[in-house]
Design a protein around this motif. Structure first.
Motif, short mmCIF file in Angstrom:
data_model
loop_
_atom_site.label_atom_id
_atom_site.label_comp_id
_atom_site.label_asym_id
_atom_site.label_seq_id
_atom_site.Cartn_x
_atom_site.Cartn_y
_atom_site.Cartn_z
N MET A 1 0.84 -1.20 0.00
CA MET A 1 0.00 0.00 0.00
C MET A 1 0.87 1.25 0.00
SD MET A 1 -3.21 -0.97 2.50
CE MET A 1 -2.20 -1.25 3.95
N TYR A 2 0.37 2.28 -0.65
CA TYR A 2 1.08 3.56 -0.69
C TYR A 2 0.96 4.25 0.67
CZ TYR A 2 2.08 8.44 -1.74
OH TYR A 2 2.59 9.71 -1.72
N TYR A 3 2.08 4.81 1.14
CA TYR A 3 2.06 5.52 2.40
C TYR A 3 3.07 6.66 2.37
CZ TYR A 3 6.31 2.88 3.36
OH TYR A 3 7.58 2.34 3.27
N GLN A 4 2.91 7.60 3.31
CA GLN A 4 3.88 8.65 3.55
C GLN A 4 4.16 8.69 5.04
OE1 GLN A 4 1.56 11.90 1.54
NE2 GLN A 4 3.56 12.40 0.67
N VAL A 5 5.41 8.96 5.38
CA VAL A 5 5.80 9.15 6.78
C VAL A 5 6.26 10.59 6.93
CG1 VAL A 5 7.28 8.37 8.67
CG2 VAL A 5 6.49 6.73 6.95
N LEU A 6 5.61 11.32 7.81
CA LEU A 6 5.86 12.75 7.97
C LEU A 6 6.21 13.05 9.42
CD1 LEU A 6 2.58 13.85 6.14
CD2 LEU A 6 4.85 13.64 5.10
N GLY A 7 6.71 14.28 9.65
CA GLY A 7 6.87 14.76 11.01
C GLY A 7 8.18 14.36 11.67
N LYS A 8 8.11 14.07 12.95
CA LYS A 8 9.30 13.82 13.78
C LYS A 8 10.12 12.65 13.24
CE LYS A 8 8.48 16.85 17.17
NZ LYS A 8 9.42 17.90 17.59
N LYS A 9 11.44 12.81 13.27
CA LYS A 9 12.35 11.78 12.77
C LYS A 9 13.12 11.07 13.88
CE LYS A 9 11.40 13.00 8.52
NZ LYS A 9 10.55 12.16 7.66
N ASN A 10 13.11 11.64 15.10
CA ASN A 10 13.90 11.04 16.17
C ASN A 10 13.35 9.68 16.55
OD1 ASN A 10 11.88 13.07 16.95
ND2 ASN A 10 12.19 12.30 19.04
N ALA A 11 14.24 8.82 17.03
CA ALA A 11 13.90 7.42 17.29
C ALA A 11 12.83 7.26 18.35
CB ALA A 11 15.16 6.65 17.69
N ASP A 12 12.75 8.19 19.30
CA ASP A 12 11.78 8.05 20.39
C ASP A 12 10.45 8.76 20.10
OD1 ASP A 12 12.82 10.59 20.51
OD2 ASP A 12 12.94 10.65 22.71
N ALA A 13 10.27 9.27 18.90
CA ALA A 13 9.02 9.95 18.55
C ALA A 13 7.87 8.95 18.50
CB ALA A 13 9.15 10.65 17.21
N GLU A 14 6.74 9.33 19.09
CA GLU A 14 5.57 8.48 19.02
C GLU A 14 4.93 8.60 17.64
OE1 GLU A 14 2.87 8.82 22.28
OE2 GLU A 14 4.46 8.61 23.77
N THR A 15 4.25 7.53 17.21
CA THR A 15 3.70 7.44 15.87
C THR A 15 2.18 7.56 15.92
OG1 THR A 15 5.52 6.04 15.11
CG2 THR A 15 3.49 6.01 13.81
N VAL A 16 1.64 8.38 15.03
CA VAL A 16 0.20 8.48 14.82
C VAL A 16 -0.10 8.00 13.41
CG1 VAL A 16 -1.80 10.01 14.67
CG2 VAL A 16 -0.07 10.39 16.44
N VAL A 17 -0.98 7.01 13.28
CA VAL A 17 -1.39 6.48 12.00
C VAL A 17 -2.79 7.00 11.69
CG1 VAL A 17 -1.84 4.39 10.64
CG2 VAL A 17 0.00 4.41 12.34
N LEU A 18 -2.99 7.51 10.48
CA LEU A 18 -4.28 8.07 10.07
C LEU A 18 -4.92 7.16 9.03
CD1 LEU A 18 -3.10 11.78 9.64
CD2 LEU A 18 -4.22 10.76 11.64
N SER A 19 -6.16 6.73 9.32
CA SER A 19 -6.87 5.80 8.44
C SER A 19 -8.19 6.42 8.01
CB SER A 19 -7.12 4.47 9.17
OG SER A 19 -7.64 3.50 8.30
N SER A 20 -8.39 6.55 6.70
CA SER A 20 -9.53 7.28 6.15
C SER A 20 -10.79 6.41 6.10
CB SER A 20 -9.20 7.80 4.76
OG SER A 20 -8.06 8.63 4.81
N GLY A 21 -11.89 7.04 5.66
CA GLY A 21 -13.17 6.36 5.56
C GLY A 21 -13.31 5.61 4.25
N LEU A 22 -14.54 5.56 3.72
CA LEU A 22 -14.83 4.74 2.56
C LEU A 22 -14.03 5.16 1.33
CD1 LEU A 22 -16.59 2.42 1.48
CD2 LEU A 22 -18.36 4.12 0.94
N GLY A 23 -13.71 6.44 1.21
CA GLY A 23 -12.87 6.89 0.09
C GLY A 23 -11.49 6.27 0.11
N GLY A 24 -10.95 6.05 1.32
CA GLY A 24 -9.74 5.27 1.49
C GLY A 24 -8.42 6.00 1.33
#
Length: 279
Positions: A1-24
């Motif tokens: 699947m296509y993805y992008q990783v944005l934002g903080k690069k440091n190893a201890d940064a917490e991750t937020v994953v965004l998942s869309s609705g029916l449009g996907g």
């Protein structure tokens, strides 16, 4: 699947994953990306068979399959712990993920979601399905904003909606892909399973949502061992798009409260309910 990783690069940064609705597609989250990227590592993706994630969605496809696909993608990214924010179908993916991979989720936000399909949501889905089958892609795309946005917002943003209509028709996920994904969503029933979800979960509703009655989020939160409910008064089904000025601070507050550095831990059911006015 296509993805992008944005934002903080440091190893201890917490991750937020965004998942869309029916449009996907991950582009749904554009109004949140700058805010979230300032505080977290952010993963945004196109679900299988949508957007840049080309592929055929087979008959018999299930919400569990969508959860497994996301878990596999996160494993490839070496992400073993994350917050997940899901809108409607994306939130249902999150609930299935919480059941199947409980150690993966640090917290979960389900925006305008449900335990099982409500009669009003079924009515809207059937109308949209009939439009697609009987009138074609353009009619389906043209009607879609009616289920997502408040009337005054539709009126004030006509030029944007016309541009989006042309883009969505040109990049439509395909009739079979959409119908199979929609069928999976309509068949999902978590009524008997939600008591097993150990993830702290925010059921986030909007009072003027036409597609999913706000009461479905209240019901969802009440069935979760560590569930909370919060509500915006304005914005429609896609209030993260129509009123990010209200939506974004609420989301950020939840994520901060459930970060690893926070001392707050769930203890039993948290029946918190807050209504947030439009700015």
């Amino acid at each position: 699947m296509y993805y992008q990783v944005l934002g903080k690069k440091n190893a201890d940064a917490e991750t937020v994953v965004l998942s869309s609705g029916l449009g996907g597609t991950g582009s749904f989250w554009q109004p949140q990306l700058t805010m979230l990227a300032a505080h977290f590592r952010v993963v945004v993706y196109d679900q299988h068979g949508t957007g840049v994630s080309q592929g055929t969605v087979p008959a018999g496809y299930r919400m569990e399959d969508m959860a497994d696909e996301l878990a596999g993608m996160l494993n490839e990214l070496d992400i073993s712990r994350c917050h997940l924010v899901g809108h409607a179908l994306g939130g249902i993916i999150g609930l299935h993920l919480a059941l199947r991979y409980p150690a993966l989720l640090q917290s979960l936000v389900v925006i305008n979601g449900w335990t099982k399909l409500d009669s009003q949501t079924r009515r809207c889905f059937e109308v949209r399905q009939n439009l697609l089958l009987n009138s074609g892609v353009d009619a389906y795309v043209q009607a879609q904003p009616l289920f997502l946005y408040p009337g005054d917002w539709l009126s004030a943003n006509d030029a944007l909606l016309q541009k989006e209509r042309r883009h969505q028709v040109a990049h439509f996920q395909g009739m079979e892909n959409l119908l199979h994904r929609l069928q999976a969503l309509m068949e999902s029933d978590l009524t008997a399973s939600l008591g097993q979800v150990i993830t702290p979960t925010l059921a986030f509703s909007c009072k003027d949502d036409l597609l999913v009655p706000w009461s479905r989020s209240v019901d969802l939160a009440s069935r979760l061992p560590h569930g909370e409910h919060t509500q915006m008064l304005y914005g429609g089904h896609a209030m993260s798009v129509t009123d990010p000025e209200t939506f974004n601070p609420i989301l950020l507050d939840w994520l901060r409260r459930h970060s690893s550095s926070s001392s707050a831990t769930p203890s039993g059911h948290l029946p918190t309910e807050t209504s947030w006015p439009k700015h």
